[in-house]
Design a protein around this motif. Structure first.
Motif, PDB file in Angstrom:
ATOM      1  N   UNK A 131       0.851  -1.189   0.000  1.00 60.09           N
ATOM      2  CA  UNK A 131       0.000   0.000   0.000  1.00 60.09           C
ATOM      3  C   UNK A 131       0.887   1.240   0.000  1.00 60.09           C
ATOM      4  N   UNK A 132       0.568   2.169  -0.893  1.00 56.16           N
ATOM      5  CA  UNK A 132       1.302   3.428  -1.004  1.00 56.16           C
ATOM      6  C   UNK A 132       0.345   4.577  -0.729  1.00 56.16           C
ATOM      7  N   UNK A 133       0.812   5.551   0.035  1.00 57.77           N
ATOM      8  CA  UNK A 133      -0.002   6.733   0.298  1.00 57.77           C
ATOM      9  C   UNK A 133       0.765   8.000  -0.025  1.00 57.77           C
ATOM     10  N   UNK A 134       0.074   9.040  -0.468  1.00 58.09           N
ATOM     11  CA  UNK A 134       0.743  10.314  -0.709  1.00 58.09           C
ATOM     12  C   UNK A 134       0.932  11.039   0.611  1.00 58.09           C
ATOM     13  N   UNK A 135       2.155  11.207   1.033  1.00 57.78           N
ATOM     14  CA  UNK A 135       2.388  11.840   2.322  1.00 57.78           C
ATOM     15  C   UNK A 135       3.773  11.526   2.834  1.00 57.78           C
ATOM     16  N   UNK A 136       3.976  11.762   4.108  1.00 60.29           N
ATOM     17  CA  UNK A 136       5.289  11.606   4.722  1.00 60.29           C
ATOM     18  C   UNK A 136       5.461  10.216   5.322  1.00 60.29           C
TER      19      UNK A 136
END
Length: 277
Positions: A158-163
């Motif tokens: 799982x990839x998320x846009x963020x830090x």
């Protein structure tokens, strides 16, 4: 949805799910505007013939579940092929851009995103952002099939846009069984041309899914959701799911969310990643 049903929807969301109020305002407005544009779709969902019914514990009747299920299964935006070279599902330009995108694991170690499927097959899910309640459902619905993926030698990512810090919080809160990476540049989302905008986030379908999510015990992390970069960028960007590898150029399946919470049928994912023969 007539005016009485709309008012009931607004009051229930505001009174029963207080932390949902900022989003509910926009969702309610979107629903009101969409009525005249999407009459046929709403008619098919039987809003007028099977009105909502609630009890004092904010428990919806089977009518709501039928409406939710009908909307969720109404369409698919997935594309897939049997190989990564014939009828590719993404362009060569996209592959080249992805090769230059770095994502970061929970220790802060950066790697090219295409390395995630270079030497293995992987199901890679892209979250809207790490605070998103609907993305927590996506994580669970994929993790529930991880045994089948493991048996087929397929990784779950799982990839998320963020830090990286946001990714760690998401991982700790969800106990996600797969790997979690952060894309602080948002470049993977741009390369895959995932849709973005308020009109893809605040829709009648998303509203139904969020209510169902809260009924099922899921919660939005509002602290993560209202961090500046998420609010101004990731909060409006939708995600998707790909099946890729082995081989950097071998993306054989892609689903692009049309709206928030637009999860494809899990059987579609399993067919793309784990079918034998």
């Amino acid at each position: 949805m007539n005016n009485n049903n709309l008012l009931t929807y607004q009051s229930l969301v505001h009174s029963r799910i207080p932390c949902f109020t900022p989003m509910a305002i926009s969702l309610s407005a979107t629903i009101a505007v969409s009525i005249s544009v999407r009459q046929n779709q709403l008619h098919n969902l039987n809003f007028t013939k099977t009105p909502f019914s609630f009890n004092s514990n904010f428990s919806l009747t089977s009518n709501f579940s039928a409406i939710y299920a009908s909307h969720r299964s109404s369409s698919s935006s997935a594309i897939f092929s049997s190989t990564g070279t014939e009828n590719p599902v993404v362009s060569e330009d996209t592959i080249n851009v992805l090769d230059d995108v770095q994502v970061f694991d929970l220790k802060g170690q950066g790697i090219p995103i295409s390395d995630l499927w270079k030497d293995r097959k992987a199901v890679v899910a892209f979250a809207r952002h790490f605070g998103c309640v609907l993305c927590r459902i996506r994580a669970d619905y994929l993790a529930a099939e991880k045994d089948k993926m493991d048996a087929a030698g397929v990784a779950l990512v799982l990839i998320g846009p963020g830090t990286v810090d946001q990714a760690r919080k998401f991982y700790e809160q969800t106990n996600f069984k797969g790997e979690v990476y952060a894309d602080p540049s948002y470049r993977s989302y741009e390369a895959l041309r995932f849709v973005s905008g308020i009109t893809t986030t605040f829709t009648p379908g998303a509203g139904l899914k969020i209510i169902q999510a809260y009924m099922d015990g899921y919660r939005q992390d509002w602290e993560l959701s209202f961090e500046k970069d998420t609010r101004t960028r990731g909060g409006w960007r939708q995600g998707g799911i790909i099946v890729a590898g082995p081989g950097k150029n071998n993306i054989t399946y892609i689903h692009k969310d049309k709206e928030a919470g637009d999860d494809p049928d899990i059987r579609e994912i399993l067919s793309a990643c784990c079918a034998q023969g």
